[in-house]
Motif scaffolding. Structure first.
Motif, PDB file in Angstrom:
ATOM      1  N   PHE A  94      30.053  36.557  42.585  1.00 17.36           N
ATOM      2  CA  PHE A  94      31.325  35.910  42.286  1.00 17.36           C
ATOM      3  C   PHE A  94      32.313  36.810  41.562  1.00 17.36           C
ATOM      4  O   PHE A  94      33.406  36.357  41.202  1.00 17.36           O
ATOM      5  CB  PHE A  94      31.077  34.661  41.428  1.00 17.36           C
ATOM      6  CG  PHE A  94      30.268  33.608  42.119  1.00 17.36           C
ATOM      7  CD1 PHE A  94      30.818  32.802  43.102  1.00 17.36           C
ATOM      8  CD2 PHE A  94      28.922  33.432  41.802  1.00 17.36           C
ATOM      9  CE1 PHE A  94      30.078  31.828  43.741  1.00 17.36           C
ATOM     10  CE2 PHE A  94      28.165  32.464  42.432  1.00 17.36           C
ATOM     11  CZ  PHE A  94      28.744  31.664  43.418  1.00 17.36           C
ATOM     12  N   ARG A 150      34.996  40.118  41.062  1.00 20.47           N
ATOM     13  CA  ARG A 150      36.212  40.442  41.831  1.00 20.47           C
ATOM     14  C   ARG A 150      35.909  41.152  43.132  1.00 20.47           C
ATOM     15  O   ARG A 150      36.605  40.958  44.124  1.00 20.47           O
ATOM     16  CB  ARG A 150      37.140  41.314  40.974  1.00 20.47           C
ATOM     17  CG  ARG A 150      37.695  40.608  39.753  1.00 20.47           C
ATOM     18  CD  ARG A 150      38.641  41.513  38.996  1.00 20.47           C
ATOM     19  NE  ARG A 150      39.749  41.960  39.837  1.00 20.47           N
ATOM     20  CZ  ARG A 150      40.679  42.834  39.461  1.00 20.47           C
ATOM     21  NH1 ARG A 150      40.612  43.373  38.247  1.00 20.47           N
ATOM     22  NH2 ARG A 150      41.660  43.170  40.271  1.00 20.47           N
ATOM     23  N   GLY A 172      33.245  36.574  45.697  1.00 19.04           N
ATOM     24  CA  GLY A 172      34.360  36.722  44.771  1.00 19.04           C
ATOM     25  C   GLY A 172      35.549  37.457  45.348  1.00 19.04           C
ATOM     26  O   GLY A 172      36.696  37.171  44.988  1.00 19.04           O
ATOM     27  N   GLU A 197      39.227  36.029  45.156  1.00 17.81           N
ATOM     28  CA  GLU A 197      40.284  36.811  44.519  1.00 17.81           C
ATOM     29  C   GLU A 197      41.555  36.797  45.360  1.00 17.81           C
ATOM     30  O   GLU A 197      42.663  36.704  44.826  1.00 17.81           O
ATOM     31  CB  GLU A 197      39.806  38.251  44.308  1.00 17.81           C
ATOM     32  CG  GLU A 197      40.758  39.128  43.518  1.00 17.81           C
ATOM     33  CD  GLU A 197      40.769  38.800  42.027  1.00 17.81           C
ATOM     34  OE1 GLU A 197      41.736  39.215  41.353  1.00 17.81           O
ATOM     35  OE2 GLU A 197      39.836  38.135  41.543  1.00 17.81           O
ATOM     36  N   GLN A 252      39.693  33.309  40.149  1.00 16.13           N
ATOM     37  CA  GLN A 252      38.820  34.237  39.427  1.00 16.13           C
ATOM     38  C   GLN A 252      37.756  33.453  38.680  1.00 16.13           C
ATOM     39  O   GLN A 252      38.052  32.492  37.989  1.00 16.13           O
ATOM     40  CB  GLN A 252      39.636  35.087  38.442  1.00 16.13           C
ATOM     41  CG  GLN A 252      38.788  36.119  37.708  1.00 16.13           C
ATOM     42  CD  GLN A 252      39.606  36.985  36.778  1.00 16.13           C
ATOM     43  OE1 GLN A 252      40.823  36.932  36.796  1.00 16.13           O
ATOM     44  NE2 GLN A 252      38.927  37.777  35.959  1.00 16.13           N
TER      45      GLN A 252
END
Length: 268
Positions: free
Chosen positions: A116, A118, A123, A127, A132
Motif C-alpha cells: 500500500f 506510494r 499503492g 496514488e 495515500q
C-alpha cells in the motif's frame, strides 16, 4: 446433615504438574509486580495525562476499535469457510491466514508498505487516484488488522467446529436458505466464541508496535499509538514509560475480564 459450602473436587491431575504451572504463572505475574513497584506514584497522574500521552491513548483506542470491526467483517467469513469447507488446498489457505501469528511484526509492516506504499503493488494505483495510505491513521488500522485478524479466525473456527452442524441441518430441512441459517442459527450459536475472538483481536491491536512503526511511522496525533509513545518515552523519561505501560496493562485487563464475564453469562 449440613454440607460444607465449598466441596473440594479432585482435579485428577498429578501433583507434580502444579510446580511448572506455578512457575509459569510466576513468570507472567512477577514482571507485572516489578513494574508496579517501579511506578513513580507521586507523579503518576501527571505522567499519564500529558498531552502526548492522552493523544496516544485516544488514538490507540480508536484504531484498535476500528481494526477489531474490520477483523470481524473479514474474519467471520474466513473462519466459516475454514470450518465448513473441505475443498482441495484448504490446509494451505489456513496456513496463509495464520501466517501473521508467526511472522515478526516488522516483516508484516514491510509487506504492507510494499503493498500500500506510494510505489507498492496497490499503492501506486491509489496514488494516481490521490489516495495515500502509508504513514496515515488508516495505515495504523491496517497494520493492527494484519496482526490481529488470525486471533479472531482461530477462535471462531474452533467454536464453529465444536458447535457441529446438526442445528444448521435442522434449519435447512425446515426450509431456511443458507443466509438465514448462517444469520439466525450459526452466528448466535457461536456468539461467545466470536466475542472472545474479537476481544483477543482488540487486545492484540492495542499492543501492536512493530508493524505500525514500519508501515505508519510515529506522527503525534496521527499514527503515534500508545505503544509507540511508551517506546519514545523510554528514551527520554523512564518514569513516564512505566506509568503509560501500566495504563496499557490496565486497559487490556479491563477489556479481557469484562468480555470474559459476558461470554460466561452468555454460555449459561
Amino acid at each position: 446433615m449440613i454440607r460444607p459450602a465449598l466441596a473440594r473436587v479432585p482435579s485428577g491431575l498429578p501433583a507434580w504438574i502444579f510446580l511448572p504451572a506455578a512457575l509459569g504463572a510466576g513468570f507472567v505475574v512477577l514482571p507485572l509486580l516489578a513494574m508496579l513497584t517501579s511506578v513513580d506514584w507521586s507523579r503518576f497522574f501527571q505522567l499519564v495525562t500529558s498531552e502526548s500521552s492522552l493523544a496516544a491513548l485516544k488514538l490507540s483506542l480508536q484504531t484498535a476499535t476500528a481494526s477489531t470491526v474490520l477483523c470481524v467483517v473479514l474474519g467471520v467469513p474466513m473462519a466459516a469457510i475454514l470450518a465448513r469447507s473441505s475443498f482441495r488446498g484448504i490446509h494451505v489457505l489456513r496456513s496463509l491466514v495464520l501466517l501473521p501469528l508467526v511472522l515478526p511484526p516488522v516483516v508484516g509492516g514491510i509487506a504492507l508498505l510494499y503493498t500500500f506504499g506510494r510505489k507498492g503493488l496497490i499503492g501506486q494505483y491509489l496514488e494516481v487516484a490521490g489516495i495515500q495510505i502509508a504513514f496515515t491513521t488508516t495505515a495504523v488500522v491496517l497494520a493492527q488488522t494484519f496482526v490481529a485478524l488470525p486471533f479472531l479466525v482461530v477462535s471462531l473456527e474452533g467454536s464453529l467446529r465444536t458447535a457441529g452442524r446438526r442445528y444448521e441441518y435442522a434449519a435447512a430441512t425446515l426450509g431456511a436458505n443458507p443466509t438465514t441459517v448462517f444469520r439466525r442459527v450459526t452466528l448466535p450459536l457461536v456468539l461467545p466464541g466470536l466475542v472472545s475472538g474479537a476481544v483477543l483481536s482488540f487486545a492484540r491491536a492495542l499492543g501492536e508496535f512493530g508493524a505500525t512503526l514500519t508501515f505508519a511511522g510515529s506522527l503525534q496525533g496521527v499514527t503515534r499509538t500508545l505503544p509507540l509513545e511508551i517506546y519514545l518515552q523510554r528514551e527520554s523519561d523512564a518514569d513516564a514509560a512505566v506509568a503509560l505501560s501500566l495504563v496499557l496493562v490496565v486497559v487490556a485487563v479491563l477489556v479481557v475480564v469484562g468480555a470474559r464475564g459476558w461470554t460466561t453469562r452468555a454460555a449459561l
